[in-house]
Design a protein around this motif. Structure first.
Motif, mmCIF file in Angstrom:
data_model
loop_
_atom_site.group_PDB
_atom_site.id
_atom_site.type_symbol
_atom_site.label_atom_id
_atom_site.label_comp_id
_atom_site.label_asym_id
_atom_site.label_seq_id
_atom_site.Cartn_x
_atom_site.Cartn_y
_atom_site.Cartn_z
ATOM 1 N N GLN A 208 2.714 77.894 -20.981
ATOM 2 C CA GLN A 208 2.536 76.605 -20.319
ATOM 3 C C GLN A 208 1.391 75.813 -20.963
ATOM 4 O OE1 GLN A 208 0.654 76.441 -16.334
ATOM 5 N NE2 GLN A 208 2.567 75.516 -15.631
ATOM 6 N N LEU A 209 0.297 76.513 -21.260
ATOM 7 C CA LEU A 209 -0.851 75.866 -21.890
ATOM 8 C C LEU A 209 -0.481 75.321 -23.267
ATOM 9 C CD1 LEU A 209 -3.915 75.236 -21.786
ATOM 10 C CD2 LEU A 209 -4.292 77.451 -22.880
ATOM 11 N N THR A 210 0.291 76.092 -24.025
ATOM 12 C CA THR A 210 0.727 75.650 -25.352
ATOM 13 C C THR A 210 1.575 74.390 -25.249
ATOM 14 O OG1 THR A 210 0.739 77.938 -26.138
ATOM 15 C CG2 THR A 210 1.960 76.346 -27.447
ATOM 16 N N ARG A 211 2.474 74.370 -24.271
ATOM 17 C CA ARG A 211 3.354 73.206 -24.078
ATOM 18 C C ARG A 211 2.535 71.975 -23.715
ATOM 19 N NH1 ARG A 211 6.161 75.361 -20.568
ATOM 20 N NH2 ARG A 211 5.647 74.251 -18.653
ATOM 21 N N PRO A 221 -8.091 76.525 -30.009
ATOM 22 C CA PRO A 221 -8.617 77.154 -31.228
ATOM 23 C C PRO A 221 -7.815 78.398 -31.616
ATOM 24 C CG PRO A 221 -10.407 76.501 -29.794
ATOM 25 C CD PRO A 221 -9.152 76.273 -29.017
ATOM 26 N N ARG A 222 -7.695 78.598 -32.923
ATOM 27 C CA ARG A 222 -6.841 79.681 -33.435
ATOM 28 C C ARG A 222 -7.211 81.035 -32.851
ATOM 29 N NH1 ARG A 222 -6.397 83.283 -37.747
ATOM 30 N NH2 ARG A 222 -4.273 83.499 -38.577
ATOM 31 N N TRP A 223 -8.517 81.310 -32.722
ATOM 32 C CA TRP A 223 -8.926 82.627 -32.229
ATOM 33 C C TRP A 223 -8.497 82.849 -30.786
ATOM 34 C CZ3 TRP A 223 -12.403 83.761 -28.263
ATOM 35 C CH2 TRP A 223 -13.141 82.681 -27.749
ATOM 36 N N ILE A 224 -8.464 81.747 -29.997
ATOM 37 C CA ILE A 224 -7.998 81.859 -28.608
ATOM 38 C C ILE A 224 -6.488 82.067 -28.575
ATOM 39 C CG2 ILE A 224 -7.760 80.636 -26.413
ATOM 40 C CD1 ILE A 224 -10.433 79.312 -26.920
ATOM 41 N N ARG A 225 -5.768 81.287 -29.401
ATOM 42 C CA ARG A 225 -4.305 81.445 -29.473
ATOM 43 C C ARG A 225 -3.923 82.876 -29.837
ATOM 44 N NH1 ARG A 225 -0.460 77.293 -30.123
ATOM 45 N NH2 ARG A 225 -1.331 75.180 -30.042
ATOM 46 N N ARG A 227 -5.622 85.663 -29.653
ATOM 47 C CA ARG A 227 -5.972 86.647 -28.629
ATOM 48 C C ARG A 227 -4.971 86.576 -27.468
ATOM 49 N NH1 ARG A 227 -10.958 88.999 -27.408
ATOM 50 N NH2 ARG A 227 -11.414 88.642 -29.609
ATOM 51 N N LEU A 228 -4.622 85.374 -27.053
ATOM 52 C CA LEU A 228 -3.653 85.220 -25.961
ATOM 53 C C LEU A 228 -2.282 85.758 -26.356
ATOM 54 C CD1 LEU A 228 -4.670 81.672 -24.690
ATOM 55 C CD2 LEU A 228 -4.909 83.802 -23.419
ATOM 56 N N GLU A 229 -1.879 85.481 -27.603
ATOM 57 C CA GLU A 229 -0.590 86.002 -28.092
ATOM 58 C C GLU A 229 -0.565 87.524 -28.052
ATOM 59 O OE1 GLU A 229 -0.152 84.391 -31.983
ATOM 60 O OE2 GLU A 229 0.299 82.355 -31.272
ATOM 61 N N SER A 230 -1.710 88.146 -28.344
ATOM 62 C CA SER A 230 -1.754 89.610 -28.408
ATOM 63 C C SER A 230 -1.550 90.264 -27.048
ATOM 64 C CB SER A 230 -3.089 90.071 -29.002
ATOM 65 O OG SER A 230 -4.144 89.903 -28.067
ATOM 66 N N PHE A 231 -1.780 89.499 -25.970
ATOM 67 C CA PHE A 231 -1.615 90.069 -24.636
ATOM 68 C C PHE A 231 -0.158 90.107 -24.184
ATOM 69 C CE2 PHE A 231 -6.081 88.300 -23.998
ATOM 70 C CZ PHE A 231 -6.687 89.532 -24.229
ATOM 71 N N GLY A 232 0.718 89.359 -24.865
ATOM 72 C CA GLY A 232 2.133 89.355 -24.497
ATOM 73 C C GLY A 232 2.322 88.936 -23.048
ATOM 74 N N ASP A 233 2.985 89.794 -22.250
ATOM 75 C CA ASP A 233 3.248 89.498 -20.844
ATOM 76 C C ASP A 233 2.207 90.105 -19.903
ATOM 77 O OD1 ASP A 233 5.561 88.059 -21.468
ATOM 78 O OD2 ASP A 233 6.791 89.876 -21.480
ATOM 79 N N ASP A 234 1.098 90.552 -20.455
ATOM 80 C CA ASP A 234 0.043 91.166 -19.642
ATOM 81 C C ASP A 234 -0.767 90.058 -18.952
ATOM 82 O OD1 ASP A 234 -2.069 92.519 -18.550
ATOM 83 O OD2 ASP A 234 -2.631 93.596 -20.382
ATOM 84 N N LYS A 235 -0.296 89.639 -17.785
ATOM 85 C CA LYS A 235 -0.912 88.507 -17.080
ATOM 86 C C LYS A 235 -2.366 88.763 -16.708
ATOM 87 C CE LYS A 235 3.371 86.600 -15.175
ATOM 88 N NZ LYS A 235 4.110 86.229 -13.943
ATOM 89 N N ALA A 240 -8.050 87.404 -17.248
ATOM 90 C CA ALA A 240 -9.429 87.880 -17.444
ATOM 91 C C ALA A 240 -10.055 87.237 -18.680
ATOM 92 C CB ALA A 240 -9.449 89.397 -17.556
ATOM 93 N N PHE A 241 -9.291 87.211 -19.784
ATOM 94 C CA PHE A 241 -9.789 86.606 -21.021
ATOM 95 C C PHE A 241 -10.003 85.105 -20.818
ATOM 96 C CE2 PHE A 241 -8.655 84.397 -25.045
ATOM 97 C CZ PHE A 241 -9.745 84.792 -25.805
ATOM 98 N N GLY A 242 -9.027 84.448 -20.175
ATOM 99 C CA GLY A 242 -9.137 83.013 -19.927
ATOM 100 C C GLY A 242 -10.355 82.674 -19.085
ATOM 101 N N GLU A 243 -10.608 83.468 -18.068
ATOM 102 C CA GLU A 243 -11.772 83.239 -17.209
ATOM 103 C C GLU A 243 -13.069 83.359 -18.007
ATOM 104 O OE1 GLU A 243 -13.984 85.347 -13.385
ATOM 105 O OE2 GLU A 243 -11.857 85.779 -13.747
ATOM 106 N N GLU A 244 -13.138 84.355 -18.868
ATOM 107 C CA GLU A 244 -14.337 84.571 -19.691
ATOM 108 C C GLU A 244 -14.567 83.395 -20.645
ATOM 109 O OE1 GLU A 244 -15.864 87.681 -23.170
ATOM 110 O OE2 GLU A 244 -14.200 88.261 -21.869
#
Length: 281
Positions: A208-211, A221-225, A227-235, A240-244
């Motif tokens: 949703q954020l990407t859209r 930023p690429r490093w955020i993208r 890291r988020l991609e690496s989590f897959g469907d792990d909400k 947790a990462f987004g909050e940090e």
């Protein structure tokens, strides 16, 4: 430290009008929960697709009736002086004291751009109609408006809105703190002397954020993208990462002199509430 630090800190939240009864119930609960944090006001975006103001009005009316301050988004594109005047009268009749004045996008299928081309014209019109009765917030784009030909013209367009009578600005969301402070510096060189409040988007859902970001020109930023991609469907990991990440962004903004924060809540309680408490607002 930039001159933004001289303004009192102001914290606010944004909702969108619900599209269903279930959505209305959810927003009601979110409003009651976030109201306990005592934000300065709640802004309310347009109806679905920016095509109608009715949903916006109903949501604003509910917020006002509960004793909280609401600030409707008012788009001028496709509107006439008479229609905007009538809408202003309608909002002021229910006690609205603040408007977020925007150009907006032309709804799909509508060809008539109306009486206004740009947001500065709307700000001028509202000032002429209502004097100083309303506080006017306008939009700002630290990473440059997606339709602006270049950064210099984008700042120039923003300055026009300020000089037309804006009291404050709310930025598009961003995750690069330097973009905000550089934008503020450029505005100060043009003698802009209003609070420029960072818009904050909690990271809740990566797709949703990407859209959203692709549509509005906000850079992830690429490093955020990655890291988020690496989590897959792990909400849980995404949240947790987004909050940090967003807590750190907010701290850097406030420590650098930003005059508050405006949270894009997506009609959810927990993400904004956690950021608010992390920051001891």
């Amino acid at each position: 430290m930039n001159t933004q630090s001289k303004f009192p800190k102001q914290f606010s939240c944004e909702f969108f009008p619900p599209k269903s009864e279930k959505g209305a119930d959810k927003l009601h609960n979110t409003l009651e929960a976030l109201a306990k944090l005592e934000p300065a006001y709640f802004s309310v975006t347009f109806g679905a697709g920016g095509s109608t103001q009715e949903g916006t009005f109903d949501t604003v009316k509910e917020i006002q009736e509960k004793g909280y301050e609401a600030a409707p988004h008012l788009s001028c594109i496709g509107g006439t002086r008479d229609s905007i005047r009538a809408l202003l009268d309608k909002y002021m009749s229910i006690g609205v004291k603040r408007i977020v004045a925007l150009r907006g996008d032309l709804p799909s299928g509508m060809r008539d751009r109306g009486d206004f081309r740009y947001a500065n014209e709307l700000v001028e019109f509202i000032r002429a109609e209502t004097g100083d009765q309303l506080k006017l917030e306008v939009a700002a784009y630290p990473e440059i408006h997606p339709q602006a030909p270049n950064a210099k013209k984008d700042v120039r367009n923003f300055v026009r809105k300020v000089k037309a009578g804006a009291n404050a600005a709310i930025t598009q969301y961003f995750y690069n703190v330097d973009a905000y402070f550089y934008f503020v510096d450029e505005c100060e060189k043009q003698d802009v002397d209003i609070p420029i409040i960072p818009g904050i988007m909690p990271i809740i859902n990566y797709s949703q954020l990407t859209r959203f970001s692709d549509m509005c020109g906000a850079e992830i930023p690429r490093w955020i993208r990655k890291r988020l991609e690496s989590f897959g469907d792990d909400k849980a990991s995404i949240l947790a990462f987004g909050e940090e990440v967003v807590t750190d962004l907010c701290r850097k903004l406030l420590d650098g002199g930003a005059p508050g924060l405006h949270f894009y809540t997506m009609n959810q309680t927990a993400p904004t509430e956690k950021l608010w408490r992390n920051l001891d607002l």
